[in-house]
Motif scaffolding. Structure first.
Motif, PDB file in Angstrom:
ATOM      1  N   TYR A 604     -29.785  -5.542 -37.009  1.00  0.00           N
ATOM      2  CA  TYR A 604     -28.922  -4.462 -37.513  1.00  0.00           C
ATOM      3  C   TYR A 604     -27.467  -4.916 -37.469  1.00  0.00           C
ATOM      4  O   TYR A 604     -26.961  -5.298 -36.418  1.00  0.00           O
ATOM      5  N   LEU A 605     -26.819  -4.875 -38.632  1.00  0.00           N
ATOM      6  CA  LEU A 605     -25.391  -5.199 -38.739  1.00  0.00           C
ATOM      7  C   LEU A 605     -24.683  -3.989 -39.332  1.00  0.00           C
ATOM      8  O   LEU A 605     -24.955  -3.586 -40.465  1.00  0.00           O
ATOM      9  N   LEU A 623     -29.416 -14.759 -42.135  1.00  0.00           N
ATOM     10  CA  LEU A 623     -29.887 -13.718 -41.216  1.00  0.00           C
ATOM     11  C   LEU A 623     -31.313 -13.305 -41.581  1.00  0.00           C
ATOM     12  O   LEU A 623     -31.554 -12.221 -42.114  1.00  0.00           O
ATOM     13  N   LEU A 626     -32.620  -9.808 -40.483  1.00  0.00           N
ATOM     14  CA  LEU A 626     -31.820  -8.605 -40.727  1.00  0.00           C
ATOM     15  C   LEU A 626     -32.641  -7.534 -41.444  1.00  0.00           C
ATOM     16  O   LEU A 626     -33.182  -7.768 -42.522  1.00  0.00           O
ATOM     17  N   LEU A 629     -28.469  -3.237 -43.010  1.00  0.00           N
ATOM     18  CA  LEU A 629     -27.094  -3.670 -43.267  1.00  0.00           C
ATOM     19  C   LEU A 629     -26.301  -2.464 -43.770  1.00  0.00           C
ATOM     20  O   LEU A 629     -26.585  -1.917 -44.832  1.00  0.00           O
TER      21      LEU A 629
END
Length: 665
Positions: A604-605, A623, A626, A629
């Motif tokens: 999680y970004l 990533l 991921l 986002l």
């Protein structure tokens, strides 16, 4: 002590991740079928030990060192599984056997093989360490069977101490309006709220009210938390002065039915936690419900969902409010100044007392607990000030009784399912009185693997359901929500519940907090909430950090490749929402992106509302793990790289209200 919440969750992650998500891909693509099966078998055996240890954990203080070792082992296993999952997904995306025999691919397999051998040895050693547990547990069980009690039990009765109540008049009037009219049928009423709110006290007040007493022929009080179905039936018969001998439930239930038939009865079921074993269905079906009876059952619980499942309609659920400042002071004075009949004669002491009272947040049990504590101390302003400044630790030191404030709140945590325990511990990193964004919480839970897709339910829906359950259990309060469907946008936690959660988080090494409960970065930190006051340099050498989130808006980041944070590579969750990218001698945007894209476990970004963020680098494709986002409200974001389409696990891309973004790849 062994913390089964962490262990069970980690094993669940391993089992689900290995068997369901990775399944044959890890076995056959990576070629370690035997080692993974051995690991799984060893952990299942270990888990059977831990289930018994948890039930007797207060007796196992000597195993604290083993707990710490086990915790580290579980995290190590989880990291390895995630690395394998991501590698498998990457090779599947590449769709080429060449990637598996590349130099990087071979090196990865070599490292996995070494780690698997090492981990399986550590698990075997851990089992040897804990081998003595079954015989010790058998000994304790026999001791318990020979004693009159079965551990810690909370008892309640219908007796009310009027000197310890305040502010219940409006609640009493509301409930009496529901109860007193003769509606002609059996009605169900619920009293729901957090621990320590005064649900039992309110039920006692109703139970002993003169008008209520004259309204019913028979009254029965049952403290459900103490009893199973058989004990409840016997308790009811005893209060009805009927024969309660025997263990045939149908005979006992017939006796209850006959004793209550054609009578107007009031039953209080106090402190109901669950109806999973079917006790309520059996007892309720046996109660007489003739049209002219006008009887009533009052249920008190911390769990709104349980009350509804018992048949209580929404319009018949009462939720007592926290005490106002004025009501709180009256209750506090009754207890703290009992020797002077509730009067405080020292204006300065009153000022200090009101300051301490604010930390109670209107919670009656907290007010009575602290009032009782202060009444036993010297009534000197300096003494009270010292207690007020160190209140959380004072409460811990004073909590000898099972009915103490912290023990009462702790029980709400102990009753949670495993996944909810991990989710609620996340609240520990947020500052006091924070209004917490639900999106950030949900994404964090998904990113760390606390919540994952189950059947047809996507992970986000599961996360929102978990939050709803925490709200239903009165552990979390909704602040902003949508009217037409109740969707919650932000939430908060009562200060006293937060104190209890922080205690657990510290004990389980879930997050790093100092003596003032502020986030503290260190080489051992696993989860960190960042504010303007947070020093990140102590992270130097940290290889454990899983989650870093900005918990206070308008944080201006200073970042170069030399800072300690640039060396942290273990993050699963990174939320830098509302920060400001500012070019200066202490910040290089190229360096921060180089660091972010090196976080191979990142799931999680969060970059919501980041000022001066104009684009993402092509290297975002690195990533592999991921899943979420978030770029919403980044007003300066103009473009996304085409490489974003190569992320194999991305399930959420939030670009809402990015007004400068003209198209998607």
């Amino acid at each position: 002590m062994i913390e089964s919440a962490l262990v069970d969750t980690a094993v669940e992650i391993l089992m689900k991740g290995l068997v369901e998500k990775v399944d044959a891909q890890v076995h056959y693509v990576l070629g370690f079928e035997h080692e993974f099966e051995e690991m799984k078998s060893e952990l299942v055996s270990l888990q059977s030990y831990l289930a018994d240890v948890d039930r007797h954990k207060e007796r196992y203080n000597t195993l604290e060192a083993a707990s710490s070792t086990l915790r580290e082992l579980i995290y190590k296993i989880d990291d390895l599984v995630i690395d394998c999952q991501n590698r498998v997904d990457y090779e599947k995306m590449k769709d080429s056997w060449l990637s598996s025999i590349s130099l990087r691919g071979l090196y990865f397999r070599n490292q996995v093989g070494k780690k698997l051998v090492e981990i399986n040895k550590e698990i075997a050693n851990m089992r040897q360490t804990l081998n003595i547990i079954p015989s010790v547990i058998d000994l304790y069980k026999s001791e318990e069977l020979g004693s009159s009690g079965s551990g810690k039990v909370r008892w309640t009765s219908d007796i009310i101490d009027e000197s310890q109540t305040i502010g219940l008049d409006e609640d009493t009037r509301t409930l009496k309006k529901w109860i007193l009219p003769c509606n002609g049928s059996l009605q169900l009423i619920g009293i729901v709220g957090m621990g320590g709110l005064g649900k039992t006290t309110l039920a006692q007040k109703i139970y002993n009210d003169r008008e209520v007493c004259s309204r019913f022929n028979l009254k029965i009080w049952v403290c459900k938390s103490n009893f199973g179905e058989l004990e409840i039936m016997k308790s009811i018969l005893q209060q009805l002065k009927k024969d309660d001998h025997g263990s045939d439930r149908s005979v006992l239930l017939k006796g209850i039915h006959e004793a209550l038939l054609n009578k107007k009865y009031l039953i209080v079921m106090d402190d109901v936690w669950s109806i999973e074993d079917g006790w309520w269905k059996h007892i309720f079906e046996g109660l007489p419900k003739t049209e002219n009876q006008s009887s009533c059952i009052i249920v008190t619980s911390r769990n709104e969902e349980v009350v509804k499942r018992m048949g209580v309609e929404e319009e018949q659920i009462h939720r007592p409010k926290l005490l106002s400042d004025e009501e709180g002071w009256l209750l506090f004075s009754k207890v703290a100044f009992a020797s002077s009949k509730g009067k405080c004669k020292d204006p300065e002491l009153k000022r200090v007392g009101k300051g301490i009272l604010k930390k109670c947040g209107g919670l009656p049990l907290a007010i009575k607990t602290i009032g009782g504590l202060l009444s036993s101390k010297s009534q000197l302003r300096s003494v009270w000030q010292d207690i007020g400044e160190d209140l959380p630790q004072v409460l811990v030191d004073e909590s000898k009784s099972y009915d103490s404030l912290l023990a009462t709140l702790q029980r709400s945590y102990d009753e949670l399912p495993v996944k909810l325990k991990q989710c609620i511990l996340c609240f520990a990193i947020y500052p006091e009185d924070s209004e917490i964004e639900v999106d950030q919480l949900a994404n964090w839970w998904i990113g760390e693997g606390f919540i994952y897709k189950k059947g047809r339910k996507i992970a986000r829906k599961m996360a929102l359901e978990c939050l709803s359950e925490l709200i239903s259990r009165c552990l979390v309060e909704a602040v902003r929500k949508r009217n037409y469907d109740g969707r919650v946008y932000s939430c908060k936690m009562h200060d006293m519940i937060r104190e209890m959660i922080i205690r657990v988080a510290k004990r389980e090494s879930f997050s790093s907090l100092d003596d003032q409960n502020a986030n503290k970065a260190s080489i051992h930190s696993r989860r960190l909430g960042v504010t303007n006051e947070t020093l990140l340099q102590p992270l130097h050498g940290n290889s454990k950090l899983r989650a870093l989130l900005v918990t206070k808006a308008n944080w201006i980041i200073g970042f170069t490749r030399q800072v300690a944070l640039a060396q942290v590579k273990s993050l699963r969750v990174l939320d830098l929402s509302h920060i400001k990218f500012e070019e200066s001698s202490q910040f290089c945007e190229e360096d921060i992106w180089r660091w972010i894209t090196s976080l191979r476990r990142l799931a999680y970004l969060g970059l919501r509302d980041v000022e001066n963020l104009t684009k993402l680098p092509r290297s975002i494709k690195k990533l592999w793990g991921l899943q979420v986002l978030v770029l919403g409200e980044c007003k300066d974001l103009k473009q996304l790289p085409r490489t974003i389409t190569a992320l194999p696990k991305l399930i959420v891309l939030d670009v809402g209200n990015c007004t400068s973004l003209s198209y998607l790849p």
